[in-house]
Design a protein around this motif. Structure first.
Motif, short mmCIF file in Angstrom:
data_model
loop_
_atom_site.label_atom_id
_atom_site.label_comp_id
_atom_site.label_asym_id
_atom_site.label_seq_id
_atom_site.Cartn_x
_atom_site.Cartn_y
_atom_site.Cartn_z
N MET A 63 0.83 -1.20 0.00
CA MET A 63 0.00 0.00 0.00
C MET A 63 0.87 1.25 0.00
SD MET A 63 -3.03 -1.08 2.65
CE MET A 63 -3.86 0.49 2.41
N MET A 64 0.26 2.35 -0.39
CA MET A 64 0.97 3.62 -0.43
C MET A 64 1.23 4.11 1.00
SD MET A 64 -0.27 7.19 -2.25
CE MET A 64 -0.63 6.34 -3.79
N SER A 65 2.44 4.60 1.25
CA SER A 65 2.77 5.09 2.59
C SER A 65 2.00 6.37 2.89
CB SER A 65 4.27 5.37 2.68
OG SER A 65 4.63 6.48 1.89
N ASN A 66 1.86 6.68 4.16
CA ASN A 66 1.14 7.89 4.57
C ASN A 66 1.81 9.15 4.02
OD1 ASN A 66 -0.77 6.43 6.02
ND2 ASN A 66 0.44 6.49 7.92
N GLU A 67 3.13 9.13 3.97
CA GLU A 67 3.86 10.29 3.47
C GLU A 67 3.59 10.51 1.99
OE1 GLU A 67 8.46 12.00 3.20
OE2 GLU A 67 8.03 10.08 4.18
N ASP A 68 3.64 9.41 1.20
CA ASP A 68 3.34 9.52 -0.23
C ASP A 68 1.89 9.94 -0.45
OD1 ASP A 68 5.89 8.85 -1.13
OD2 ASP A 68 5.46 6.70 -1.05
N HIS A 69 1.00 9.36 0.35
CA HIS A 69 -0.42 9.70 0.26
C HIS A 69 -0.63 11.19 0.50
CE1 HIS A 69 -4.80 8.72 1.67
NE2 HIS A 69 -4.75 9.40 0.53
N LYS A 70 0.02 11.71 1.52
CA LYS A 70 -0.10 13.13 1.85
C LYS A 70 0.47 14.01 0.75
CE LYS A 70 1.12 16.47 5.46
NZ LYS A 70 1.81 16.66 6.78
N ASP A 71 1.63 13.60 0.19
CA ASP A 71 2.26 14.39 -0.88
C ASP A 71 1.36 14.47 -2.10
OD1 ASP A 71 4.47 14.79 0.69
OD2 ASP A 71 5.66 13.19 -0.24
N ILE A 72 0.75 13.35 -2.48
CA ILE A 72 -0.10 13.32 -3.67
C ILE A 72 -1.38 14.11 -3.43
CG2 ILE A 72 -1.47 11.80 -5.16
CD1 ILE A 72 0.75 9.70 -4.79
N ARG A 73 -1.94 13.98 -2.23
CA ARG A 73 -3.16 14.72 -1.89
C ARG A 73 -2.95 16.23 -1.93
NH1 ARG A 73 -8.12 12.36 -1.93
NH2 ARG A 73 -8.17 10.41 -0.77
#
Length: 228
Positions: free
Chosen positions: A1-11
């Motif tokens: 799954m996508m990491s929280n950091e990557d998720h936040k960056d993309i969002r």
């Protein structure tokens, strides 16, 4: 799954707070092919396009590899919408009757996907997509003109004339090759004649040397007879 950091960056990327197609808030689905986010309802329409056009992933439920995450970070909703506006791709916003295939599988859209892959490869961010589109349109226009028999269409070469031109060129080439071969044979004959003449001269010099040697011997014998 996508990491929280990557998720936040993309969002946090411009335009990614709402669906790229209908503007619904907090989209949870993504198209890796274009690097954009959209809502659940629009994700079904994207899946209907086929994975070769739009590869769909859930932001929170599906597994993500490094290249897919990098593609999302190289894209973004705002970037795609600006590009679509620049190249007259009709997005239609919340109009659910829009033909998604016309939007996401047109020539400009395919070039946008190409641009994202160029970026991932470390090549220049801005490709000359407009030139490629003009070239594509020019080819299509020429093809249409030929099909319609337009007076402005490109001149079509007469097959018989083209065959005659090719045959003439081949015959000319053959004639030149034959002339070169003849000159080569003549030069070879001259070299052979020179070789034979040199060989005869060497043989004559050898015979002359033997004659001189015989004369010297006879002279020595005469001298010895005189002494006695």
């Amino acid at each position: 799954m996508m990491s929280n950091e990557d998720h936040k960056d993309i969002r946090s990327m411009p335009g990614n707070d709402k669906c790229v197609d209908c503007s619904q808030l907090r989209p949870e689905w993504a198209c890796v092919s274009f690097g954009v986010l959209f809502c659940l309802e629009c994700s079904g329409r994207h899946r209907g396009l086929g994975t070769h056009v739009s590869f769909v992933r859930s932001v929170t439920m599906d597994g993500w590899n490094e290249k897919q995450i990098r593609t999302m970070k190289a894209g973004g909703n705002r970037q795609w919408l600006d590009y679509a506006r620049k190249y007259d791709i009709e997005m239609n916003g919340a109009n659910r009757t829009a033909n998604f295939l016309d939007v996401y599988d047109c020539e400009a859209a395919r070039n946008y996907k190409y641009q994202l892959q160029e970026r991932l490869g470390g090549r220049p961010n801005e490709l000359d997509v407009s030139n490629r589109l003009r070239k594509h349109k020019k080819v299509k226009d020429k093809g249409a003109a030929l099909m319609k028999g337009s007076s402005t269409s490109l001149p079509v070469t007469n097959p018989a004339e083209e065959a005659h031109s090719i045959t003439t060129s081949l015959l000319r080439t053959k004639s030149l090759l034959q002339q070169n071969l003849q000159r080569t044979n003549e030069a070879s004959n001259v070299l052979n004649s020179d070789y034979l003449a040199l060989k005869q001269a060497l043989h004559g010099q050898k015979e002359l040397g033997g004659t001189v040697k015989g004369a010297n011997s006879a002279l020595r014998e005469l001298k010895l007879q005189d002494i006695w």
